[in-house]
Design a protein around this motif. Structure first.
Motif, PDB file in Angstrom:
ATOM      1  N   GLY A  70      11.698  -3.983  24.777  1.00  0.00           N
ATOM      2  CA  GLY A  70      10.733  -2.675  24.815  1.00  0.00           C
ATOM      3  C   GLY A  70      10.419  -2.162  23.252  1.00  0.00           C
ATOM      4  N   LEU A  71      10.762  -3.004  22.241  1.00  0.00           N
ATOM      5  CA  LEU A  71      10.456  -2.429  20.965  1.00  0.00           C
ATOM      6  C   LEU A  71       9.226  -2.895  20.276  1.00  0.00           C
ATOM      7  CD1 LEU A  71      14.025  -3.347  19.638  1.00  0.00           C
ATOM      8  CD2 LEU A  71      13.548  -1.120  20.199  1.00  0.00           C
ATOM      9  N   SER A  72       8.463  -1.890  19.588  1.00  0.00           N
ATOM     10  CA  SER A  72       7.270  -2.305  18.882  1.00  0.00           C
ATOM     11  C   SER A  72       7.897  -2.665  17.378  1.00  0.00           C
ATOM     12  CB  SER A  72       6.347  -1.054  18.845  1.00  0.00           C
ATOM     13  OG  SER A  72       6.986   0.031  18.285  1.00  0.00           O
ATOM     14  N   VAL A  73       6.995  -2.902  16.476  1.00  0.00           N
ATOM     15  CA  VAL A  73       7.355  -3.441  15.180  1.00  0.00           C
ATOM     16  C   VAL A  73       6.329  -3.281  14.054  1.00  0.00           C
ATOM     17  CG1 VAL A  73       6.296  -5.855  15.593  1.00  0.00           C
ATOM     18  CG2 VAL A  73       8.546  -5.596  14.058  1.00  0.00           C
ATOM     19  N   THR A  74       6.889  -2.904  12.887  1.00  0.00           N
ATOM     20  CA  THR A  74       6.042  -3.236  11.775  1.00  0.00           C
ATOM     21  C   THR A  74       6.675  -4.150  10.874  1.00  0.00           C
ATOM     22  OG1 THR A  74       5.503  -0.820  11.786  1.00  0.00           O
ATOM     23  CG2 THR A  74       5.413  -1.888   9.929  1.00  0.00           C
ATOM     24  N   VAL A  75       6.034  -5.070  10.187  1.00  0.00           N
ATOM     25  CA  VAL A  75       6.657  -5.994   9.211  1.00  0.00           C
ATOM     26  C   VAL A  75       6.425  -5.544   7.943  1.00  0.00           C
ATOM     27  CG1 VAL A  75       6.227  -8.373   8.334  1.00  0.00           C
ATOM     28  CG2 VAL A  75       5.788  -7.992  10.827  1.00  0.00           C
ATOM     29  N   GLU A  76       7.759  -5.534   7.253  1.00  0.00           N
ATOM     30  CA  GLU A  76       7.875  -5.091   5.816  1.00  0.00           C
ATOM     31  C   GLU A  76       8.420  -6.351   5.110  1.00  0.00           C
ATOM     32  OE1 GLU A  76      10.746  -1.855   5.974  1.00  0.00           O
ATOM     33  OE2 GLU A  76       9.299  -0.556   7.144  1.00  0.00           O
ATOM     34  N   THR A  77       7.962  -6.237   3.751  1.00  0.00           N
ATOM     35  CA  THR A  77       7.968  -7.236   2.920  1.00  0.00           C
ATOM     36  C   THR A  77       8.783  -6.803   1.418  1.00  0.00           C
ATOM     37  OG1 THR A  77       5.824  -6.632   1.685  1.00  0.00           O
ATOM     38  CG2 THR A  77       5.822  -8.201   3.663  1.00  0.00           C
ATOM     39  N   GLY A  78       9.711  -5.986   1.774  1.00  0.00           N
ATOM     40  CA  GLY A  78      10.495  -5.647   0.553  1.00  0.00           C
ATOM     41  C   GLY A  78      11.885  -6.221   0.173  1.00  0.00           C
ATOM     42  N   ALA A  79      12.091  -7.419   0.989  1.00  0.00           N
ATOM     43  CA  ALA A  79      13.084  -8.251   0.641  1.00  0.00           C
ATOM     44  C   ALA A  79      13.371  -8.562  -0.927  1.00  0.00           C
ATOM     45  CB  ALA A  79      13.226  -9.649   1.394  1.00  0.00           C
ATOM     46  N   ARG A  80      14.518  -8.454  -1.323  1.00  0.00           N
ATOM     47  CA  ARG A  80      14.874  -8.138  -2.809  1.00  0.00           C
ATOM     48  C   ARG A  80      14.577  -9.711  -3.410  1.00  0.00           C
ATOM     49  NH1 ARG A  80      19.166  -5.091  -0.645  1.00  0.00           N
ATOM     50  NH2 ARG A  80      18.950  -2.657  -1.444  1.00  0.00           N
ATOM     51  N   TYR A  81      15.271 -10.653  -2.804  1.00  0.00           N
ATOM     52  CA  TYR A  81      15.241 -12.060  -3.436  1.00  0.00           C
ATOM     53  C   TYR A  81      14.817 -13.109  -2.678  1.00  0.00           C
ATOM     54  CZ  TYR A  81      18.460  -9.484  -6.798  1.00  0.00           C
ATOM     55  OH  TYR A  81      18.977  -8.611  -7.753  1.00  0.00           O
ATOM     56  N   VAL A  82      13.621 -12.809  -1.673  1.00  0.00           N
ATOM     57  CA  VAL A  82      13.309 -13.699  -0.823  1.00  0.00           C
ATOM     58  C   VAL A  82      12.289 -14.740  -1.577  1.00  0.00           C
ATOM     59  CG1 VAL A  82      11.216 -12.545  -0.367  1.00  0.00           C
ATOM     60  CG2 VAL A  82      12.122 -14.069   1.411  1.00  0.00           C
ATOM     61  N   LEU A  83      11.756 -14.386  -2.709  1.00  0.00           N
ATOM     62  CA  LEU A  83      11.128 -15.483  -3.478  1.00  0.00           C
ATOM     63  C   LEU A  83      11.815 -15.966  -4.762  1.00  0.00           C
ATOM     64  CD1 LEU A  83       7.455 -13.749  -3.144  1.00  0.00           C
ATOM     65  CD2 LEU A  83       8.244 -15.889  -2.062  1.00  0.00           C
ATOM     66  N   ASP A  84      12.797 -15.250  -5.321  1.00  0.00           N
ATOM     67  CA  ASP A  84      13.122 -15.678  -6.473  1.00  0.00           C
ATOM     68  C   ASP A  84      14.825 -15.281  -6.345  1.00  0.00           C
ATOM     69  OD1 ASP A  84      14.212 -16.135  -9.205  1.00  0.00           O
ATOM     70  OD2 ASP A  84      12.268 -15.356 -10.038  1.00  0.00           O
ATOM     71  N   PRO A  85      15.563 -16.158  -6.588  1.00  0.00           N
ATOM     72  CA  PRO A  85      17.071 -15.876  -6.405  1.00  0.00           C
ATOM     73  C   PRO A  85      17.719 -15.096  -7.385  1.00  0.00           C
ATOM     74  CG  PRO A  85      16.707 -18.350  -6.643  1.00  0.00           C
ATOM     75  CD  PRO A  85      15.746 -17.535  -6.360  1.00  0.00           C
ATOM     76  N   ARG A  86      16.855 -14.815  -8.690  1.00  0.00           N
ATOM     77  CA  ARG A  86      17.475 -14.289  -9.708  1.00  0.00           C
ATOM     78  C   ARG A  86      16.609 -13.182 -10.145  1.00  0.00           C
ATOM     79  NH1 ARG A  86      17.899 -19.735 -10.260  1.00  0.00           N
ATOM     80  NH2 ARG A  86      20.045 -20.663 -10.758  1.00  0.00           N
ATOM     81  N   ARG A  87      15.547 -12.806  -9.515  1.00  0.00           N
ATOM     82  CA  ARG A  87      14.842 -11.730  -9.905  1.00  0.00           C
ATOM     83  C   ARG A  87      14.673 -10.862  -8.769  1.00  0.00           C
ATOM     84  NH1 ARG A  87       8.707 -11.296 -12.078  1.00  0.00           N
ATOM     85  NH2 ARG A  87       8.613 -13.294 -11.399  1.00  0.00           N
ATOM     86  N   LYS A  88      14.988  -9.698  -8.939  1.00  0.00           N
ATOM     87  CA  LYS A  88      14.675  -8.768  -7.821  1.00  0.00           C
ATOM     88  C   LYS A  88      13.154  -8.331  -7.539  1.00  0.00           C
ATOM     89  CE  LYS A  88      16.125  -4.060  -6.195  1.00  0.00           C
ATOM     90  NZ  LYS A  88      16.747  -2.873  -6.670  1.00  0.00           N
ATOM     91  N   HIS A  89      12.845  -8.628  -6.499  1.00  0.00           N
ATOM     92  CA  HIS A  89      11.259  -8.387  -5.926  1.00  0.00           C
ATOM     93  C   HIS A  89      10.372  -9.128  -6.767  1.00  0.00           C
ATOM     94  CE1 HIS A  89      12.908  -5.409  -3.279  1.00  0.00           C
ATOM     95  NE2 HIS A  89      12.906  -4.344  -4.269  1.00  0.00           N
ATOM     96  N   GLY A  90      10.715 -10.261  -7.342  1.00  0.00           N
ATOM     97  CA  GLY A  90       9.866 -11.127  -8.044  1.00  0.00           C
ATOM     98  C   GLY A  90       9.709 -12.375  -7.212  1.00  0.00           C
ATOM     99  N   PRO A  91       8.292 -13.079  -7.674  1.00  0.00           N
ATOM    100  CA  PRO A  91       7.248 -12.494  -8.541  1.00  0.00           C
ATOM    101  C   PRO A  91       6.556 -11.405  -7.740  1.00  0.00           C
ATOM    102  CG  PRO A  91       6.650 -14.380  -7.661  1.00  0.00           C
ATOM    103  CD  PRO A  91       8.214 -14.210  -7.113  1.00  0.00           C
TER     104      PRO A  91
END
Length: 302
Positions: A70-91
Motif C-alpha cells: 500500500g505504498l505510493s512512490v516517487t522516483v529519485e535520481t540523486g544517487a552519488r556514484y551510480v554513473l561514475d564510481p569516481r565522481r560524485k553525481h557525475g556526469p
C-alpha cells in the motif's frame, strides 16, 4: 454551533537514500509497518539498480510489492556514484562532453520508464554543478538542450519531471527554476521538486512562503531540517525550520503527492529516524491547525 474544519491531509514518505544499509524489501516493509504512505525511491546499485540487467522485470516485481504494501512512490535520481564510481553525481547535464551529458539524460529517461511502470508521482532530478572552465551562460544553454529528450520521454509517459533547486548547483533557487521553465517554453511535463531544507538554507522567502510561491509547479517535496546558510540535512527538530506553517501551506495548496523525508547521511540509524520523523511530521501537521512555533524535538541518536 461551529465545527472545526477537518485536519489537513498530507502523504508522507521516506527516502531510500536514508535507508541504504537495508535491503530494498526490508526498507519498504519497515516504512509500511511504521505507517508511511509512500517512499522516495532512489535508483542506485543497492536498491533498484537502473543499469543492471532485466530492469523492466525487476521494476514489475517492485510494483507488485509496493501494491501489496500500500505504498505510493516517487522516483529519485540523486544517487552519488551510480554513473561514475569516481565522481560524485557525475556526469551531469552540464558537462562539456556531449556524450557525458547524454549519459545523464539516458539515466533520467530510464527513470521515467521506471516511474511509469511503478505508477509514480514524478521523477526527481537536478541540474548539477557548473563544471570548472565552463561559464554560466554556456551552462544555461546546455541545461535545456540536455533536458529536452527527457521531457519528451516524460510527456510520452505521462510522468512529470520534477527538477530540484540544489545549493551549489547551476539551478539553485526557485528563480533559477523559472529561468529554466521559460527557456523551455513552460512545458507541461516540467515541474518542481521543492526541498524544504534548501528553502531555509538559501531562499529569500521563509519555507512556508516558498511553498505558496511554488504551488502551481509543485510535483514533489523533500523535507528535513536545516540552518540558514548551511547545506546540511538535519533530522526534523534539530535545525531552524518552523514546520507547522510549512505543512499548513502544503495542505492549503492541495498538494497531493508525497512529502518525503530526506536524510541521506543517516542510513546508519535509518530505522530510528524513519520512526521519529513520521511522529514529528504527524505532530507538526496537528499543530498546523492554528498553532505556530517550534514543535517538540522528537529526539535523535548518533
Amino acid at each position: 454551533m461551529s465545527t472545526r474544519p477537518p485536519r489537513p491531509k498530507l502523504s508522507f514518505g521516506y527516502g531510500t537514500n536514508g535507508l541504504a544499509d537495508l535491503r530494498l524489501d526490508d526498507a519498504l516493509a519497515l516504512l509500511a509497518d511504521l505507517g508511511y504512505d509512500g517512499v522516495g525511491l532512489t535508483l542506485d546499485h543497492m536498491h533498484l539498480d537502473p543499469l543492471a540487467p532485466d530492469l523492466a522485470a525487476r521494476t514489475r516485481r517492485l510494483a507488485r510489492r509496493l501494491e501489496e504494501l500500500g505504498l505510493s512512490v516517487t522516483v529519485e535520481t540523486g544517487a552519488r556514484y551510480v554513473l561514475d564510481p569516481r565522481r560524485k553525481h557525475g556526469p551531469t547535464l552540464l558537462d562539456a562532453d556531449p556524450d557525458d551529458r547524454a549519459r545523464r539524460a539516458d539515466l533520467l529517461i530510464r527513470a521515467v520508464r521506471v516511474a511509469a511502470d511503478l505508477g509514480a508521482h514524478a521523477v526527481h532530478c537536478f541540474s548539477g554543478i557548473t563544471p570548472p572552465g565552463t561559464d554560466e551562460d554556456t551552462a544555461w544553454k546546455r541545461l535545456p538542450d540536455a533536458l529536452a529528450p527527457v521531457l519528451d520521454a516524460a510527456t510520452a509517459a505521462g510522468v512529470p519531471l520534477a527538477i530540484e533547486p540544489e545549493p551549489g548547483h547551476l539551478l539553485a533557487t526557485l528563480a533559477d527554476f523559472h529561468r529554466l521553465r521559460e527557456a523551455l517554453d513552460s512545458p507541461a511535463a516540467l515541474g518542481l521538486t521543492l526541498d524544504i531544507g534548501h528553502c531555509q538554507c538559501l531562499e529569500p522567502l521563509p519555507p512556508a512562503d516558498c511553498v505558496r510561491a511554488a504551488a502551481p509547479w509543485l510535483r514533489h517535496v523533500q523535507i528535513e531540517d536545516m540552518r540558514r546558510g548551511v547545506h546540511e540535512h538535519l533530522p526534523l527538530g534539530e535545525g531552524e525550520i518552523d514546520f507547522p506553517p510549512v505543512l499548513e501551506a502544503l495542505a492549503a495548496a492541495d498538494y497531493r503527492a508525497l512529502t518525503v523525508v530526506e536524510l541521506p547521511r543517516h542510513s546508519h540509524v535509518g530505522p530510528h529516524f524513519a520512526e521519529q520523523s513520521l511522529s514529528f511530521l504527524e505532530q507538526s501537521l496537528a499543530l498546523s491547525h492554528g498553532t505556530t512555533g517550534r514543535t517538540a524535538d522528537p529526539g535523535s541518536t548518533s
